[in-house]
Design a protein around this motif. Structure first.
Motif, mmCIF file in Angstrom:
data_model
loop_
_atom_site.group_PDB
_atom_site.id
_atom_site.type_symbol
_atom_site.label_atom_id
_atom_site.label_comp_id
_atom_site.label_asym_id
_atom_site.label_seq_id
_atom_site.Cartn_x
_atom_site.Cartn_y
_atom_site.Cartn_z
ATOM 1 N N ILE A 1 0.883 -1.281 0.060
ATOM 2 C CA ILE A 1 -0.034 0.064 -0.044
ATOM 3 C C ILE A 1 0.731 1.189 -0.199
ATOM 4 C CG2 ILE A 1 -2.098 -1.325 1.180
ATOM 5 C CD1 ILE A 1 -0.917 0.462 3.955
ATOM 6 N N SER A 2 2.282 1.037 -0.286
ATOM 7 C CA SER A 2 3.196 2.300 -0.123
ATOM 8 C C SER A 2 2.710 3.369 -1.348
ATOM 9 C CB SER A 2 4.514 1.558 -0.604
ATOM 10 O OG SER A 2 4.326 1.202 -1.813
ATOM 11 N N GLU A 3 1.946 3.257 -2.230
ATOM 12 C CA GLU A 3 1.486 4.006 -3.157
ATOM 13 C C GLU A 3 0.357 5.113 -2.734
ATOM 14 O OE1 GLU A 3 3.265 4.715 -5.904
ATOM 15 O OE2 GLU A 3 4.556 2.856 -5.546
ATOM 16 N N MET A 4 -0.093 4.542 -1.602
ATOM 17 C CA MET A 4 -1.296 5.359 -0.969
ATOM 18 C C MET A 4 -0.806 6.545 -0.038
ATOM 19 S SD MET A 4 -3.828 2.082 0.339
ATOM 20 C CE MET A 4 -5.388 3.208 0.578
ATOM 21 N N SER B 1 -1.259 9.246 5.263
ATOM 22 C CA SER B 1 -2.112 9.142 6.185
ATOM 23 C C SER B 1 -2.836 7.635 6.296
ATOM 24 C CB SER B 1 -3.209 10.034 6.034
ATOM 25 O OG SER B 1 -3.711 9.971 4.794
ATOM 26 N N ALA B 2 -3.275 7.215 5.095
ATOM 27 C CA ALA B 2 -3.754 5.734 4.773
ATOM 28 C C ALA B 2 -2.722 4.692 5.274
ATOM 29 C CB ALA B 2 -4.242 5.719 3.606
ATOM 30 N N ILE B 3 -1.484 4.757 5.126
ATOM 31 C CA ILE B 3 -0.551 3.888 5.478
ATOM 32 C C ILE B 3 -0.378 3.547 7.063
ATOM 33 C CG2 ILE B 3 1.949 3.300 5.400
ATOM 34 C CD1 ILE B 3 2.082 4.582 2.464
ATOM 35 N N THR B 4 -0.350 5.108 7.557
ATOM 36 C CA THR B 4 -0.172 4.892 9.158
ATOM 37 C C THR B 4 -1.476 4.283 9.588
ATOM 38 O OG1 THR B 4 0.917 7.057 8.834
ATOM 39 C CG2 THR B 4 0.055 6.489 10.932
ATOM 40 N N ALA C 1 -5.722 10.670 16.438
ATOM 41 C CA ALA C 1 -4.502 11.240 15.734
ATOM 42 C C ALA C 1 -4.301 10.667 14.482
ATOM 43 C CB ALA C 1 -3.196 11.059 16.490
ATOM 44 N N SER C 2 -4.643 9.378 14.069
ATOM 45 C CA SER C 2 -4.520 9.154 12.863
ATOM 46 C C SER C 2 -5.652 9.217 11.915
ATOM 47 C CB SER C 2 -4.245 7.586 12.959
ATOM 48 O OG SER C 2 -4.086 6.820 11.642
ATOM 49 N N THR C 3 -6.900 9.172 12.420
ATOM 50 C CA THR C 3 -8.063 9.379 11.732
ATOM 51 C C THR C 3 -8.299 10.764 10.891
ATOM 52 O OG1 THR C 3 -9.141 7.712 12.994
ATOM 53 C CG2 THR C 3 -10.552 8.967 11.394
ATOM 54 N N PRO C 4 -8.015 11.971 11.771
ATOM 55 C CA PRO C 4 -8.183 13.333 10.979
ATOM 56 C C PRO C 4 -7.164 13.346 9.701
ATOM 57 C CG PRO C 4 -7.923 13.402 13.599
ATOM 58 C CD PRO C 4 -7.589 12.138 13.186
ATOM 59 N N PRO C 5 -6.189 13.031 9.572
ATOM 60 C CA PRO C 5 -5.466 13.130 8.190
ATOM 61 C C PRO C 5 -6.420 12.313 7.219
ATOM 62 C CG PRO C 5 -3.770 12.876 9.803
ATOM 63 C CD PRO C 5 -5.080 12.705 10.588
ATOM 64 N N VAL C 6 -6.923 11.014 7.659
ATOM 65 C CA VAL C 6 -7.543 10.261 6.614
ATOM 66 C C VAL C 6 -8.964 10.844 6.358
ATOM 67 C CG1 VAL C 6 -8.786 8.214 6.461
ATOM 68 C CG2 VAL C 6 -6.499 8.061 7.811
ATOM 69 N N LYS D 1 -10.395 14.163 -1.856
ATOM 70 C CA LYS D 1 -10.454 13.144 -3.020
ATOM 71 C C LYS D 1 -9.229 12.189 -3.037
ATOM 72 C CE LYS D 1 -14.664 14.895 -3.583
ATOM 73 N NZ LYS D 1 -15.685 14.224 -3.061
ATOM 74 N N LYS D 2 -8.365 12.289 -2.036
ATOM 75 C CA LYS D 2 -7.018 11.310 -2.352
ATOM 76 C C LYS D 2 -7.691 10.157 -1.781
ATOM 77 C CE LYS D 2 -3.997 15.060 -1.560
ATOM 78 N NZ LYS D 2 -2.940 15.576 -0.716
ATOM 79 N N LEU D 3 -8.567 9.883 -0.971
ATOM 80 C CA LEU D 3 -8.971 8.478 -0.698
ATOM 81 C C LEU D 3 -10.453 8.246 -0.968
ATOM 82 C CD1 LEU D 3 -6.978 7.908 2.934
ATOM 83 C CD2 LEU D 3 -6.624 6.651 0.628
ATOM 84 N N HIS D 4 -10.951 7.253 -1.225
ATOM 85 C CA HIS D 4 -12.306 6.915 -1.241
ATOM 86 C C HIS D 4 -13.058 6.920 0.177
ATOM 87 C CE1 HIS D 4 -16.073 5.058 -2.302
ATOM 88 N NE2 HIS D 4 -15.842 5.529 -3.556
#
Length: 739
Positions: free
Chosen positions: A503-506, A509-512, A557-562, A569-572
């Motif tokens: 998933i390194s191309e995501m 924030s998604a990787i974390t 901490a991790s979800t707000p960047p998601v 529109k960077k993530l679905h």
């Protein structure tokens, strides 16, 4: 002046030595006279000391005969030899002969410095120097020869020192003085080796033959000119190993075989690393056969496998497979699994031999372990795993398995030595993820290699778990606890790296978020299988604390960047719903695992659980609200502010009511404290900040809703309190009527 002082010192030393030697001879004569007097006592005195009756004369020999016969039968029935502490004889030998070893070493150095001094003064030429060296070595050997009857160990060390002098003299004569060619130098060193081996056999000295072997294996290095002639070298080593095998068979000297194995393996590895070629495969196989015969000598003769035999079997298979597969891998030959399969077939014959004899003892376990490990290595190589990592991991498990079956701690020590090497090799394997692209999912070399390591360490954990059960009541072994922690860490990192790689191309924030989600589920699985994995109560509590900590970090901490990535529109949006599955383990741990664990033994655990619940619920509802009502990043700021002012106090009030209700129902004071503390925090937030940020309609709505909630909660608490009071009164009346 210096020469004069040296001569005076030599004269003084000679006088002192002569004086001591005279006194020792007098003492020996006195001891000899005393022994003669004791052993030649008149017959009358002997009879007075002990006079046998006719019954004793006829009965005692028969009794001794029967006891000896019975002991002989028992010894024949026993298939396992009595294992002695292997290092005790070595320590005893060093204690008794330390001064001798230091003395001969000092003497050799002294002779060397004297010769160097004579050379510096131009007293003697090059040929004379070599002649002095050979004569000195021969003189020391002759001295050892005359001392062998009364001082065997001392004589062996002296003779070994003489042999060392001969080796070094031949080396210096060839390298420094060029008195003869390399072939002549090799012949001389070979003759020295042969003569020393013959002397060792003649003197029946194990110490001397070890000196001889060390000299024999060092001779090629002594006369080397830097040009590699491996064919000649390994023909010589093979002949040396054949002589070793004969000596070990004739005298049953295990240390001789070990000395030869260590030197031979070092030479083979050096050759393999410097110049891998097909010719080296031949000598690997020849050496394998020689040392396998050496290891199985007692097995075929007495049907026993000693600790030394089992250890050399395990290490021999490891070193041979490692070298042979490295050659095939470097030269790109196929199929590389041929050697593990050949060795598997050989060990399978011995395993079948034990099976047909219905002898399921130590030998059966050892051969079964070897066959299983070799088959596993063959599978690992077929899947193109990293060679060293897979072989070391499987070998470590084999050593631990043999320790469990035999009980000999030497195998456990070797396991402790090899396990860190496996971890280092595994770290090197993981580095292939970085900078490499287009790996298949799961079916890629780093992950397949790691899978074999995981299987290996899972077997290790199973074996160590059984050990812990057997040693219940004793202090925990810090090494085993450390190995257990590292093993679970390896499993965690293996899967985390595989997931992260794909998933390194995501966005970061998604990787974390995925990494934290995997960590949460990994801890959940450990807690779910805590009983089969034999995880202690204190470790379970630490894992629950860590679970809550990761849950708080993920939701706060991790979800707000998601959320930001979704709105830009960077993530679905489906990625956010994937994130919600963290609540499944949270609910299960809260309702199933915590009540049956020792988590609530300390009062602070109620606060940690409540804090995790408050933060997680508040943040999760906050994120869900933003996702539902916002369509852009700008709208999310207003939605967040609106939620914090209007809805967050309501959520905290409801949670506080639940805590107080549970505290009263279950009589847990900590929940009551948490509930009232949360209400106090909510009131401070409401009247200190929120009221001044609301419009009139929102302010009125908030006060009405909060007021209704607080009144309903108060009414519920009063009813519950009365119910508890009535139950207590009925209980008291029942007890009074019974009395």
């Amino acid at each position: 002046m210096n020469e004069f002082v040296a001569v005076i010192l030599l004269i003084i030393i000679f006088i002192i030595f002569n004086n001591l030697n005279t006194k020792i001879r007098k003492l020996e004569k006195e001891i000899s006279d005393l022994n003669y007097k004791l052993n030649n006592t008149p017959p009358a005195q002997t009879e007075a000391v002990h006079k046998k009756t006719p019954t004793e004369e006829t009965f005692i020999p028969q009794q001794v005969y029967h006891e000896e016969a019975k002991h002989h039968e028992n010894s024949e029935k026993t298939s396992t030899p009595v294992q002695k502490d292997w290092h005790t004889p070595v320590l005893d030998f060093l204690k008794q002969n330390t001064l001798t070893i230091i003395g001969i070493f000092t003497l050799v150095l002294g002779i060397g410095y004297f010769v160097k001094y004579a050379i510096d003064k131009n007293w003697i030429g090059e040929t004379a120097r070599a002649g002095i060296g050979f004569c000195t070595g021969a003189g020391i050997i002759i001295t050892g020869h005359f001392l062998r009857k009364n001082y065997q160990a001392f004589s062996s060390i002296i003779t070994g020192g003489g042999i060392a002098v001969l080796y070094f003299t031949a080396t210096i004569a060839f390298r420094e003085y060029h008195l003869f060619t390399q072939n002549t130098a090799f012949v001389i060193t070979a003759l020295i080796t042969a003569a020393s081996i013959i002397l060792s056999y003649y003197y029946k000295s194990e110490v001397l033959i070890i000196f001889s072997l060390i000299g024999g294996f060092s001779a090629p290095l002594m006369i080397s000119t830097g040009q590699s002639n491996y064919l000649f070298l390994f023909i010589y080593i093979t002949l040396l190993n054949t002589g070793m095998l004969a000596a070990s068979f004739l005298k049953h000297w295990k240390s001789v075989g070990w000395t030869a194995y260590i030197f031979t393996t070092a030479y083979l590895f050096f050759w393999t690393d410097e110049s891998p070629e097909l010719l080296s495969i031949t000598f690997y196989l020849i050496s394998y056969v020689i040392f396998y015969i050496f290891a199985l000598h007692d097995y075929f003769r007495k049907n026993i496998l000693s600790t030394s035999d089992i250890l050399i079997l395990a290490l021999l298979n490891l070193s041979s497979i490692l070298g042979l597969l490295y050659i095939f891998d470097t030269l790109k030959y196929e199929p590389p699994i041929i050697f593990p399969l050949i060795f598997t077939a050989l060990n399978s014959v011995l395993l079948f031999r034990e099976y047909t004899r219905k002898n399921f003892g130590i030998a059966y376990s050892v051969f079964a372990g070897l066959v299983t490990s070799l088959i596993t290595i063959a599978i690992a190589i077929q899947f193109k795993t990293h060679l060293i990592t897979s072989i070391w991991a499987i070998e470590a498990t084999l050593l631990l398995f043999i320790w469990k079956k035999t009980g000999h701690k030497i195998f456990k020590i070797f396991f402790y030595i090899l396990f860190p090497l496996v971890m280092i090799a595994q770290l090197v394997t993981w580095t292939e993820y970085f900078g490499t692209k287009d790996f298949n999912i799961i079916f890629n070399p780093p992950f397949i290699t790691s899978s074999f390591t995981i299987v290996s360490i899972m077997i290790n954990l199973y074996l160590l778990r059984n050990t812990a059960k057997e040693l219940q009541g004793k202090a925990n072994n810090i090494f085993e606890d450390l190995i257990t922690i590292i093993s679970y860490g390896v499993i965690y990192i293996t899967f985390l790296l595989e997931i992260t790689y794909h998933i390194s191309e995501m966005p970061w924030s998604a990787i974390t978020s995925v990494g934290l989600l995997f960590s949460i589920y990994y801890i959940f699985i450990l807690l779910l299988f805590r009983k089969p994995l034999n995880i202690r109560n204190d470790i379970q509590t630490l894992l629950i604390y860590l679970f809550f900590f990761l849950l708080i970090i993920n939701t706060s901490a991790s979800t707000p960047p998601v959320i930001t990535a979704i709105l830009t529109k960077k993530l679905h949006i489906s990625f956010y719903f994937l994130h919600l599955i963290q609540w499944i383990p949270f609910i299960y741990i809260g309702y199933k695992i915590i009540p049956s664990s020792a988590f609530h033994k300390q009062q602070i655990s109620y606060w940690i659980l409540s804090l995790a619940l408050i933060i997680s619920v508040s943040c999760e509802l906050h994120h869900s609200y933003i996702v539902m009502v916002s369509h852009s990043l700008t709208q999310s700021y207003e939605a967040s502010k609106h939620f914090n002012i209007l809805y967050l106090p309501i959520i905290w009030t409801i949670l506080a009511s639940i805590f107080i209700y549970n505290g009263l129902k279950k009589n847990i004071q900590e929940y009551n404290k948490i509930g009232f503390a949360l209400i106090g925090l909510m009131v401070l937030k409401l009247y200190g900040y929120d009221v001044w940020q609301m419009d009139n309609i929102s302010r009125i709505s908030a006060f009405i809703v909060l007021g209704i909630i607080l009144l309903l909660s108060s009414f519920t608490f009063q009813r519950l309190k009365n119910m508890i009071k009535n139950m207590m009164d009925k209980k008291d009346k029942t007890e009074e009527s019974t009395d």
